[in-house]
Design an enzyme around this catalytic site. Structure first.
Site, PDB file in Angstrom:
ATOM      1  N   CYS A  79      69.952  42.187  30.396  1.00 22.86           N
ATOM      2  CA  CYS A  79      68.801  41.291  30.500  1.00 22.86           C
ATOM      3  C   CYS A  79      68.104  41.298  29.135  1.00 22.86           C
ATOM      4  O   CYS A  79      67.468  42.284  28.763  1.00 22.86           O
ATOM      5  CB  CYS A  79      67.883  41.800  31.609  1.00 22.86           C
ATOM      6  N   CYS A 138      69.730  46.846  19.171  1.00 25.99           N
ATOM      7  CA  CYS A 138      70.764  46.434  18.230  1.00 25.99           C
ATOM      8  C   CYS A 138      71.266  47.657  17.470  1.00 25.99           C
ATOM      9  O   CYS A 138      70.468  48.450  16.959  1.00 25.99           O
ATOM     10  CB  CYS A 138      70.193  45.397  17.256  1.00 25.99           C
ATOM     11  N   CYS A 195      70.183  47.200  13.401  1.00 24.34           N
ATOM     12  CA  CYS A 195      68.793  47.266  12.914  1.00 24.34           C
ATOM     13  C   CYS A 195      67.825  47.931  13.889  1.00 24.34           C
ATOM     14  O   CYS A 195      66.637  48.009  13.614  1.00 24.34           O
ATOM     15  CB  CYS A 195      68.296  45.880  12.542  1.00 24.34           C
ATOM     16  N   CYS A 242      68.666  40.841  12.327  1.00 26.83           N
ATOM     17  CA  CYS A 242      69.680  41.145  11.300  1.00 26.83           C
ATOM     18  C   CYS A 242      70.915  40.265  11.370  1.00 26.83           C
ATOM     19  O   CYS A 242      71.829  40.413  10.572  1.00 26.83           O
ATOM     20  CB  CYS A 242      70.080  42.612  11.385  1.00 26.83           C
ATOM     21  N   CYS A 272      71.581  38.850  16.730  1.00 26.96           N
ATOM     22  CA  CYS A 272      70.287  39.523  16.647  1.00 26.96           C
ATOM     23  C   CYS A 272      69.346  38.680  15.783  1.00 26.96           C
ATOM     24  O   CYS A 272      69.709  38.263  14.675  1.00 26.96           O
ATOM     25  CB  CYS A 272      70.476  40.911  16.045  1.00 26.96           C
TER      26      CYS A 272
END
Length: 133
Positions: A120, A97, A100, A51, A48
């Site tokens: 995607c 995510c 976060c 984070c 990510c």
């Protein structure tokens, strides 16, 4: 959700690039075939951008022909959470995510076998860490 990172939009704005902020915090989408990872084939892990949580491994990445990085499955069941998205006159499943709550992209039921899913994901929502083995 355990171990969540919570920041204000201003705090996120200070720690992300303009494109990362637009995509991850405001739910934007990068133009097709423009992101740094849509045609990326190096072995490693995708984290990510907000984070650094591990989201996908390169062995789950495939060329979907859509112009965005596509994956068959996330790192684990607790990596992402799904949200119904009815924006733009469509009904889709948004993926965020787990740590976060960053907007990453969408999941579609048109991926390859055996799972049949296509995650995607916007390149701007990802940071790649190469496998150095």
């Amino acid at each position: 959700m355990d171990n969540q990172i919570r920041k204000t939009l201003e705090e996120w704005k200070d720690s992300l690039t303009q494109e990362e902020y637009q995509v991850c915090r405001l739910g934007g989408t990068e133009p097709t075939f423009s992101g740094r990872y849509w045609d990326h084939h190096e072995a490693g892990n995708y984290h990510c951008a907000c984070c650094n949580a591990l989201l996908f491994r390169s062995d789950s990445k495939f060329d979907s022909g859509t112009g965005w990085p596509s994956f068959t499955h996330p790192e684990s069941e607790r990596t992402l959470h799904e949200v119904e998205d009815r924006s733009h006159g469509m009904r889709r499943v948004e993926v965020r995510c787990y740590v976060c709550d960053a907007h990453l992209g969408h999941v579609f039921p048109d991926g390859p076998a055996p799972g049949g899913l296509r995650y995607c994901i916007n390149s701007a929502a990802l940071r790649f860490i190469p496998d150095l083995r």
